[in-house]
Design an enzyme around this catalytic site. Structure first.
Site, PDB file in Angstrom:
ATOM      1  N   ASP A  43     -43.106 114.783  12.379  1.00  0.00           N
ATOM      2  CA  ASP A  43     -42.415 115.861  11.520  1.00  0.00           C
ATOM      3  C   ASP A  43     -41.269 116.180  11.528  1.00  0.00           C
ATOM      4  O   ASP A  43     -40.050 116.713  10.610  1.00  0.00           O
ATOM      5  CB  ASP A  43     -43.013 117.270  12.107  1.00  0.00           C
ATOM      6  N   GLY A  44     -40.634 114.746  11.380  1.00  0.00           N
ATOM      7  CA  GLY A  44     -39.198 114.251  11.722  1.00  0.00           C
ATOM      8  C   GLY A  44     -37.879 114.300  11.879  1.00  0.00           C
ATOM      9  O   GLY A  44     -37.339 114.550  12.030  1.00  0.00           O
ATOM     10  N   ARG A 102     -14.165 118.671   6.283  1.00  0.00           N
ATOM     11  CA  ARG A 102     -13.102 119.516   5.145  1.00  0.00           C
ATOM     12  C   ARG A 102     -13.119 121.137   5.359  1.00  0.00           C
ATOM     13  O   ARG A 102     -12.341 121.784   4.718  1.00  0.00           O
ATOM     14  CB  ARG A 102     -13.847 119.243   3.345  1.00  0.00           C
ATOM     15  N   ASP A 175      -3.094 115.331  -4.817  1.00  0.00           N
ATOM     16  CA  ASP A 175      -2.479 116.589  -4.655  1.00  0.00           C
ATOM     17  C   ASP A 175      -0.929 116.966  -3.999  1.00  0.00           C
ATOM     18  O   ASP A 175      -1.219 115.906  -2.999  1.00  0.00           O
ATOM     19  CB  ASP A 175      -3.806 117.810  -4.415  1.00  0.00           C
ATOM     20  N   LYS A 198      -2.010 119.393  -8.152  1.00  0.00           N
ATOM     21  CA  LYS A 198      -3.141 120.471  -8.937  1.00  0.00           C
ATOM     22  C   LYS A 198      -3.710 121.575  -8.949  1.00  0.00           C
ATOM     23  O   LYS A 198      -3.496 121.962  -7.053  1.00  0.00           O
ATOM     24  CB  LYS A 198      -4.183 120.153  -9.209  1.00  0.00           C
ATOM     25  N   ASP A 224      -5.716 108.314  -1.375  1.00  0.00           N
ATOM     26  CA  ASP A 224      -6.169 109.704  -0.779  1.00  0.00           C
ATOM     27  C   ASP A 224      -6.449 109.917   0.526  1.00  0.00           C
ATOM     28  O   ASP A 224      -7.162 108.207   0.585  1.00  0.00           O
ATOM     29  CB  ASP A 224      -6.757 109.816  -1.714  1.00  0.00           C
ATOM     30  N   ASP A 228     -14.846 111.885  -2.968  1.00  0.00           N
ATOM     31  CA  ASP A 228     -16.063 112.095  -2.756  1.00  0.00           C
ATOM     32  C   ASP A 228     -16.595 112.726  -4.238  1.00  0.00           C
ATOM     33  O   ASP A 228     -17.764 111.292  -4.476  1.00  0.00           O
ATOM     34  CB  ASP A 228     -15.735 114.448  -2.381  1.00  0.00           C
ATOM     35  N   THR A 229     -16.357 113.639  -5.393  1.00  0.00           N
ATOM     36  CA  THR A 229     -16.865 113.515  -5.947  1.00  0.00           C
ATOM     37  C   THR A 229     -16.428 112.606  -7.427  1.00  0.00           C
ATOM     38  O   THR A 229     -16.670 112.634  -8.850  1.00  0.00           O
ATOM     39  CB  THR A 229     -17.377 114.521  -6.618  1.00  0.00           C
ATOM     40  N   ALA A 230     -14.700 112.221  -7.072  1.00  0.00           N
ATOM     41  CA  ALA A 230     -14.206 110.936  -8.150  1.00  0.00           C
ATOM     42  C   ALA A 230     -13.624 112.129  -9.411  1.00  0.00           C
ATOM     43  O   ALA A 230     -13.013 111.572 -10.250  1.00  0.00           O
ATOM     44  CB  ALA A 230     -14.579 109.858  -8.099  1.00  0.00           C
TER      45      ALA A 230
END
Length: 317
Positions: A43-44, A102, A175, A198, A224, A228-230
Site C-alpha cells: 500500500d506504499g 521556504r 533579488d 523584483k 542563488d 526551482d522553476t528557473a
C-alpha cells in the site's frame, strides 16, 4: 575499505534520495556504506530494515529531502526511529538539501511554518544533530533545539569561477534577499555586486523590475541558494543582456529544477549554470550548459570534524 579516517563505531547509512553522493562521501571517509534496506508495503507504506548492529554507534544518515520530498522525509523519519530503537548512541542527520525550507515565517495570515514543523519531526523522531548545506534562511537553525551545522556552498562555487580566470566580473543577486550571499561570493572573487529589484505577485510567478548596479560590458554571475522553476534566473539573465552584459553565468547550491526549469534554462541567455550534487539530478534534467561540483569532500570533512569534536566553522572560510 582500508585507511578509514574514522573509528570503527562510526557508521554511515544512505537512504534513497542521493545514493551517488553518499557513496562519494564514504569513499572519502574510507568506510563502507551501512547495510540497510528501504522497501515499501504494497500500500506504499515505508518499511526499513537495518541489516547490521548499530548498538552504541555514532550513526550518520544521508538524505536530501528533494522531490518527491514527502516520501524522502518519511523515509528519513522512519530510519531515525529505527536507529533510536536499535540503541544507536547518536543519530547525526546529514541533509544536503533541506526541503520545506521556504516557508520559514508567516508571510501572510493563516500560513504554516513548515520548516519549523520539519525540525520538530526530526527531533521527535530522535535526531541528535543536523548537518546541512545552505539552508534557505539562517533562522532555520533556531527552529532546532539540537546542534545544527550549516555548511556553505559559496566557497566551492567561488573556487570554480576563480579557476576560470574571467575578467570584468560583476556578481548579481537575483533579488534583494540574496544580497548578503552575493556580497560574500563577490568578496571571494574580488568583484563588485549588482542586484535585481523584483516583485513577485504570486509564488513561483516573477515580474522582474530594475537592475541596480553597473552591468554594461561585464561578465555577470548570478548567484542563488536554489533554482526551482528557473523563472527568476532566466528573466534575470535576459534583463542583464538587455543592459549590455557581455555574457551571463549562473550558479546555485541546490538544483531543484522542477516543472519548466530545464526548458527555461536551455532557452535562456545563461552561458553556463554551475551547481552542486546536493540533489541527485535525473538524466533528463542534465544539459550541456550544466556543470556539477561535488560537495562530498566538504560533507566528509565535516563528518570527520564532528566525530573528532573539532570545529566545523573552519570549513565555512
Amino acid at each position: 575499505m582500508g585507511n578509514s579516517r574514522l573509528d570503527s563505531n562510526v557508521k554511515v547509512f544512505s537512504l534513497n534520495s542521493n545514493v551517488p553522493l553518499a557513496k562519494e562521501i564514504v569513499e572519502f571517509l574510507g568506510v563502507d556504506l551501512g547495510e540497510s534496506s528501504v522497501t515499501k508495503f504494497s500500500d506504499g507504506e515505508i518499511q526499513i530494515n537495518i541489516e547490521e548492529s548499530v548498538r552504541g554507534c555514532e550513526v550518520y544518515l544521508i538524505q536530501s529531502t528533494s522531490q518527491p520530498g514527502n516520501q524522502y522525509i518519511m523515509e528519513l523519519l522512519t530510519m531515525i526511529d529505527a536507529m533510536k530503537r536499535a540503541s544507536a548512541e547518536s543519530i547525526n542527520v546529514v541533509i544536503p538539501y533541506y526541503g520545506y525550507a521556504r516557508q520559514d515565517r508567516k508571510a501572510r495570515s493563516r500560513e504554516p511554518i513548515t520548516s519549523k514543523l520539519i525540525a520538530n519531526l526530526l527531533e521527535v523522531a530522535g535526531a541528535t544533530r543536523i548537518l546541512s548545506l545552505d539552508l534557505h534562511s539562517p533562522q532555520i537553525q533556531g527552529f532546532f533545539d539540537i546542534p545544527v551545522d550549516q555548511l556553505v556552498g559559496v566557497p566551492l562555487l567561488a573556487k570554480y569561477f576563480n579557476e576560470k580566470e574571467l575578467d570584468d566580473i560583476v556578481v548579481v543577486a537575483p533579488d534583494n534577499g540574496g544580497v548578503v550571499r552575493a556580497r560574500k561570493f563577490a568578496s571571494l572573487l574580488h568583484a563588485p555586486i549588482a542586484f535585481i529589484d523584483k516583485r513577485r505577485p504570486m509564488p513561483n510567478v516573477v515580474e522582474v523590475m530594475n537592475v541596480v548596479g553597473e552591468i554594461k560590458g561585464k561578465r555577470a554571475i548570478i548567484i542563488d541558494d536554489m533554482i526551482d522553476t528557473a523563472g527568476t534566473i532566466s528573466l534575470a539573465a535576459n534583463s542583464l543582456m538587455e543592459k549590455d552584459a557581455l555574457e551571463v553565468y549562473a550558479c546555485c547550491t541546490h538544483p531543484v529544477l522542477s516543472g519548466p526549469a530545464v526548458e527555461r534554462l536551455k532557452n535562456s541567455e545563461i552561458k553556463e549554470l554551475v551547481t552542486t550534487n546536493s540533489i541527485d539530478l535525473s538524466d533528463e534534467k542534465r544539459m550541456e550548459k550544466l556543470t556539477i561540483l561535488s560537495v562530498a569532500p566538504l560533507i566528509a570533512q565535516a563528518i570527520i570534524r564532528i566525530h573528532k569534536n573539532e570545529s566545523v566553522s573552519v570549513l565555512f572560510e
